[in-house]
Design an enzyme around this catalytic site. Structure first.
Site, PDB file in Angstrom:
ATOM      1  N   GLU A 154      44.133  36.844  39.465  1.00  0.00           N
ATOM      2  CA  GLU A 154      44.548  38.254  39.482  1.00  0.00           C
ATOM      3  C   GLU A 154      45.767  38.452  40.385  1.00  0.00           C
ATOM      4  OE1 GLU A 154      40.397  40.553  38.375  1.00  0.00           O
ATOM      5  OE2 GLU A 154      40.992  40.485  40.471  1.00  0.00           O
ATOM      6  N   GLU A 311      37.398  37.909  32.569  1.00  0.00           N
ATOM      7  CA  GLU A 311      36.370  38.527  33.410  1.00  0.00           C
ATOM      8  C   GLU A 311      36.032  39.901  32.873  1.00  0.00           C
ATOM      9  OE1 GLU A 311      37.220  39.022  37.535  1.00  0.00           O
ATOM     10  OE2 GLU A 311      38.095  37.027  37.788  1.00  0.00           O
TER      11      GLU A 311
END
Length: 687
Positions: A154, A311
């Site tokens: 991320e 995710e």
């Protein structure tokens, strides 16, 4: 975009999630792998936050634990999505190099104790991180278990914007490359305003906190620089890996309503496969529709190819003011929404719920309650269903509508000193997307300047920042016979945040046939009436038509008498303009009118009291097409479709129930979708 170096392949729809074995005693690892097999897991991400475990001291690498975990997974037939481990630096590194720590816009330091406590422009951080990447890639670059490389994690979630002196120097280098001369920069930023003119590059700083509004051109370029700086960091890690491994490389994007700092149109071409993380955001008015939009945008970044959901959550997250649990069946519906919209992987954060740390209350595939829990049973059910969908992998979503989306417009439209803070860029994007989604119409999300030739309808919501050549592509497409909707606050500034003079809507002005003279924003809770009886919110404009026809006008409010909806014949096509935010039901009516004019329809007919709460998407492969129907309501609905239903195994779905065609009395096959259920039908013939 650069061509992918390698292609990620998987047998069917991948299923799995992040696994953090360093949080657990080795005695737990074998149990974890056995339970993964029970759940149908076949792709696991590891070493995402493993830096301190792999390199406990500078230059001292230990791989015994990682070796053991990879061998356990490999023996169980579970493929590995191997992280480089660089997402958060270990304590020894920031102690030795405190200059790594990021600086916020107010000049204060952000210290270790959380994650991503590093400056993207820090040479010391990059040196240490790439040393780790090389060690991990040398160790596992040719291991047969490794199916995918996962760079960092991320990127930019917390540290996208750093204002330290290292960032300032990197920003100046980026500006030199962009503008070549200080005079060109002054012209681009309009520095004649407020005596901001620069005479030397060293005078330029990041847009740190100031006593007043800051230069918007400077702020826009700092966003661009910061996105590019993190992308350059990704390239550096990827280059090390590609020297040592033939396995495809990616990182997990964050295409979501609360993450705006990376221009993923610039990033996507660097990925061997596009991957995204997504979590329902209950701070939004309609988190479910935002999920669908994010999935469609992820597919757009992949240029229509399948992508990976790296995710999402089985239940609650841990970072919202109230972290709502998902209702029974919601995890299945959310997961299959992503698959319907192009995902060829369904993965979660994380496998086993943590007992300590900041995310200990974040849901997981294996919850604190263990295997004797409804959540675990839902995970096992999802794995079993995904195993029935292997044939869907590789197919592509069918869409006749394009929605033009721009991170640069997001940055510029939501900047300081704008006409109204009551409405932002995403409000417009989500509103028009929701209108078409409620009609079961699928959208591709495309970048400004993208080829539009395959679409019947183009929607341009709030494209505040637009280059002349980007607008020309849309205008020419309309003139060639297309139907387009442009909404307010579009065409206002160019790439330097300079207003297009001569009346708002700038380079769209002629095609739209309107001249917007003045913004007339509304108070947050106020409404205005239109002549048709429709209601406008948030925004209105004082404008006149030049060549357009007035479809609807403001009956009251600050723009009373001005057009609210217009339609202009431009070449062989039609250009519509909307100068307010309609209420949802009225927006759907407009969307239906536009779709009818453009010849766009939903993938299949849906009937029932709750038809508006059903998502219908078609994926088409080489040999078959698949209709996904996801019922978010408490009422059954019927689909006019027939074929084999993949979840229940009914190979005669739709043949035994008669429905009625709205055009007459011809009987048609229907499939029932029960409340809260998902049905996936392999159609008898692709259409």
């Amino acid at each position: 975009m650069a061509a992918p170096a390698h292609t990620f392949t998987h047998d069917g729809i991948a299923f799995g999630g992040d696994y953090n074995p360093e949080q657990w005693h080795p005695s737990v690892w074998e149990e974890d792998v056995a339970l993964m097999r029970e759940a149908g897991v076949d792709l696991v991400a590891i070493n995402i936050f493993g830096w301190a475990a792999v390199e406990p001291r500078s230059g001292e690498f230990t791989f015994a634990s990682l070796d053991r975990v990879i061998e356990l997974l490999h023996a169980a037939g579970i493929r590995v999505n191997l992280g480089t481990g660089t997402a958060s630096p270990p304590a020894w590194l920031t102690l030795a190099h405190p200059e790594i720590l990021p600086i916020a816009e107010d000049g204060t330091t952000r210290y270790p104790g959380g994650r991503q406590a590093w400056c993207p422009s820090s040479p010391a951080f990059r040196t240490a991180a790439l040393s780790l990447v090389r060690a991990v890639a040398e160790r596992f670059g040719s291991h047969p278990a490794v199916a995918l490389w996962h760079v960092s994690n991320e990127l930019g979630c917390h540290n996208a914007l750093c204002y330290c002196d290292q960032s300032a120097a990197a920003f100046r280098r980026w500006l030199r490359a962009r503008y070549n001369s200080i005079d060109a920069l002054n012209a681009a930023w309009g520095t004649a305003f407020w005596s901001q003119t620069y005479s030397d590059w060293d005078e330029i700083l990041p847009p740190r906190a100031a006593l007043s509004a800051r230069n918007p051109g400077q702020a826009l370029d700092f966003h661009r620089f910061s996105s590019d700086e993190l992308l350059d960091y990704y390239r550096a890690e990827a280059a090390v890996i590609r020297d040592l491994s033939d396995v495809p490389v990616t990182t997990n994007f964050m295409v979501a309503a609360h993450i705006e700092n990376m221009d993923y149109w610039q990033w996507a071409g660097e990925m061997d496969v596009v991957a995204n993380d997504h979590y329902l955001d209950y701070r939004l008015g309609d988190p479910r529709t935002e999920l669908s939009f994010a999935a469609d945008l992820s597919r757009g970044l992949a240029l229509g190819s399948p992508w990976l959901l790296m995710e999402h959550s089985t239940g609650a997250v841990n970072w919202q003011p109230i972290n709502f649990a998902k209702s029974p069946g919601q995890m299945l519906r959310n997961s299959l929404t992503h698959v319907a919209r192009g995902a060829d992987a369904v993965c979660f954060f994380q496998w086993r719920a943590s007992l300590q740390g900041s995310e200990k209350f974040h849901s997981a595939m294996l919850p604190h309650a263990g295997t004797d829990s409804e959540l675990w049973r839902e995970v096992v059910e999802l794995g079993a269903i995904l195993s029935k969908l292997d044939e869907v992998a590789g197919s592509r979503v069918v869409a006749d509508i394009a929605l033009v989306f721009s991170w640069e417009s997001w940055w510029a439209a939501d900047a300081e000193s704008r006409p109204s803070t009551a409405i932002g860029y995403l409000d417009q994007v989500h509103a028009v997307y929701a209108a078409f989604a409620a009609l079961h119409m699928t959208m591709d999300v495309v970048a400004p300047g993208a080829d539009l030739s395959e679409y019947k309808l183009v929607v341009v919501p709030g494209l505040h920042l637009v280059r002349n050549e980007e607008a020309a592509i849309i205008n020419d497409w309309i003139a060639d016979g297309g139907t387009a909707l442009v909404t307010f606050f579009s065409g206002i500034v160019d790439e330097n945040d300079r207003v297009w003079a001569g009346g708002y809507t700038g380079p769209f002005r002629d095609a739209l046939g309107v001249a917007v003279e003045e913004f007339a924003p509304l108070a947050p809770d106020s409404r205005v009436s239109l002549d048709s009886g429709a209601t406008g919110t948030k925004w209105s404009e004082r404008m006149r038509v030049t060549t357009a026809e007035v479809v609807d006008a403001f009956a009251d409010g600050p723009a009373a008498g001005s057009p609210a909806i217009t339609r202009n014949r431009w070449g062989s096509g039609n250009a519509w303009y909307l100068s307010t935010l309609l209420e949802p039901e009225e927006y759907r009516s407009l969307a239906l009118q536009l779709a009818a004019e453009a010849g766009v329809d939903s993938p299949v007919r849906v009937s029932g009291d709750a038809e508006g709460a059903v998502e219908v998407v078609r994926r088409r492969g080489d040999l078959a097409s698949y209709v996904f129907a996801i019922n978010h309501s408490n009422t059954s609905v019927q689909l006019q479709v027939s074929g084999t239903e993949l979840i229940t195994g009914d190979n005669n779905a739709g043949h035994n129930t008669a429905g009625h065609n709205t055009a007459g009395d011809n009987t048609v096959a229907t499939v029932e979708v029960p409340p809260g259920a998902v049905r996936i039908i392999r159609e008898e013939s692709a259409s």
